[in-house]
Design an enzyme around this catalytic site. Sequence first.
Site, PDB file in Angstrom:
ATOM      1  N   VAL A 297       0.856  -1.182   0.000  1.00 32.59           N
ATOM      2  CA  VAL A 297       0.000   0.000   0.000  1.00 32.59           C
ATOM      3  C   VAL A 297       0.894   1.234   0.000  1.00 32.59           C
ATOM      4  CG1 VAL A 297      -1.645   1.365   1.360  1.00 32.59           C
ATOM      5  CG2 VAL A 297      -1.946  -1.106   1.159  1.00 32.59           C
TER       6      VAL A 297
ATOM      7  N   ALA B 204       4.564   4.135   2.866  1.00 33.27           N
ATOM      8  CA  ALA B 204       4.075   2.885   2.268  1.00 33.27           C
ATOM      9  C   ALA B 204       4.184   1.768   3.300  1.00 33.27           C
ATOM     10  CB  ALA B 204       4.906   2.532   1.043  1.00 33.27           C
ATOM     11  N   LYS B 205       3.558   0.667   3.040  1.00 35.17           N
ATOM     12  CA  LYS B 205       3.732  -0.530   3.878  1.00 35.17           C
ATOM     13  C   LYS B 205       3.362  -1.742   3.048  1.00 35.17           C
ATOM     14  CE  LYS B 205       5.069  -1.321   8.083  1.00 35.17           C
ATOM     15  NZ  LYS B 205       5.984  -0.493   8.881  1.00 35.17           N
ATOM     16  N   GLY B 206       4.016  -2.862   3.349  1.00 31.24           N
ATOM     17  CA  GLY B 206       3.707  -4.081   2.604  1.00 31.24           C
ATOM     18  C   GLY B 206       3.685  -5.266   3.537  1.00 31.24           C
TER      19      GLY B 206
ATOM     20  N   ASP C 298      10.256  -5.182   8.660  1.00 35.40           N
ATOM     21  CA  ASP C 298       9.264  -4.901   9.707  1.00 35.40           C
ATOM     22  C   ASP C 298       9.086  -6.221  10.447  1.00 35.40           C
ATOM     23  OD1 ASP C 298       7.344  -2.699  10.641  1.00 35.40           O
ATOM     24  OD2 ASP C 298       5.974  -4.361  10.396  1.00 35.40           O
TER      25      ASP C 298
END
Length: 428
Positions: free
Chosen positions: A72, A117-119, A158
């Site tokens: 995202v 962003a993050k995934g 993460d």
Amino acid sequence: MTEDTYKEPAPYWKGNANPFESMMLRFDKAAELCKLEQGLYNYLKQPVKQVIISIPVLMDNGKLEVFEGYRVIHDNILGPSKGGIRYAPDVDLDEMKALASWMSWKCAIANIPFGGAKGGVKCDPSKLSQSELEKITRRYTSALLEIFGPDTDIPAPDMNTNEQMMAWIMDTYSMHSRKTVTGVVTGKPLIIGGSKGRPEATGRGVMIATMCALEKKGVDPRDITCAVQGFGNVGSVSAKLLSEKGIKIVAISDVTGGYYNKDGIDIPKAIEYVKKNGSLKDSKFGSKITNEELLECDAYILVPAAKEDQITEKNANNIKARLIVEGANGPTAANADSIIERKGIMVIPDILANSGGVIVSYFEWVQDRLGYFWDEDDVNNRLNRMMREAFETVYKTAMNYNTTMRLGAYIYAIDKVSKVLKLRGIYG
Ligand code: NAD
């Protein structure tokens, strides 16, 4: 407030049912306080891109399994988007959306030229072999080749992802680019373009933010105590560096439980213990307490550095700490904010307190692009300067708006991103 100004909606966001709602509650409050225009509110509340991919993997047992992966991008207004990748069974799109927006605000506050962003991949890493993890990571990367890039979107580690996985991402991307592209990902091992100081960066940032808060309060670190929840990367480094400043660490914990010792815990010894035994379990660092008790124990500072939603409307009233420094992302549920405020507890919010990690990730990206690497003192001095500037900025904003550090942080970030968006204009 004009017609065109954002108004807080009817109470649709209830409690902290999910992290996106928790994030939106604060965003909404901040948007109202800084009179954010309705159009900008609509723009900033949603991510610009949400990608869901299927990751087929031939497992070690010869069977084909398909995992769901996400990336995202909340925004790329300040620069390429930046954010980690987490592997966990409960990863979902809402969590990715919340974490991606937090990254936007964090980068804006830290004054680094990145969007958020993050995934993630929905999987249980504890049940996967190294080779299965490698296949997932490489296939995830290849499915997102058009998204990732040192000038477009830069992932990082993460929860449950590590520097080995970042090396696989770098290699997969480089194979397709026909050249080595180290700047496509941060959190890499030192020998392939990682940065000195990165492993300690988040805990070091927590320590710097804490010292800034104590200076504002006029409190001598040698006179006070601290409890730290979570003894992983962030918790253990925060505890070590805070104890080096003279603060007595009276309680520590991990997923196996906690320990309280009013005379102070020897943190280097505890770190050694965890290195040897894998956790704090069965250690004798003090009397045994639960994680819930740790949050309510008698300590001046509380550093929640484990996971989200630890401080809620249920326990907020019992918290004795005068200063909460959020090492973890989202450790305080939005429904606890007003209770904590009423009790007069100062909170250094996650988007400021744990930004040391993304700041040194930014340094890693800069060094990769320069092809010139800094020594550890250089990294730490720059981190110290940037964390202190970020703290001052948030503190001043909170004062100007007569509000909490948390809302001050959101207001500053939203205002900055909006200003840049207006200057760039809307293309189309
Ligand atoms: P980690 O996996 O190294 O450590 C997590 C620690 O929390 C472990 O000691 C674990 O036992 C403990 N824990 C897990 N569940 C718990 C529970 N229910 N109660 C008490 N303790 C529990 O992870 P980390 O990298 O230290 O990250 C911790 C938090 O900080 C996360 O919220 C993460 O998103 C955030 N964060 C990390 C970084 C970073 O650079 N590592 C940067 C920014 C934010």
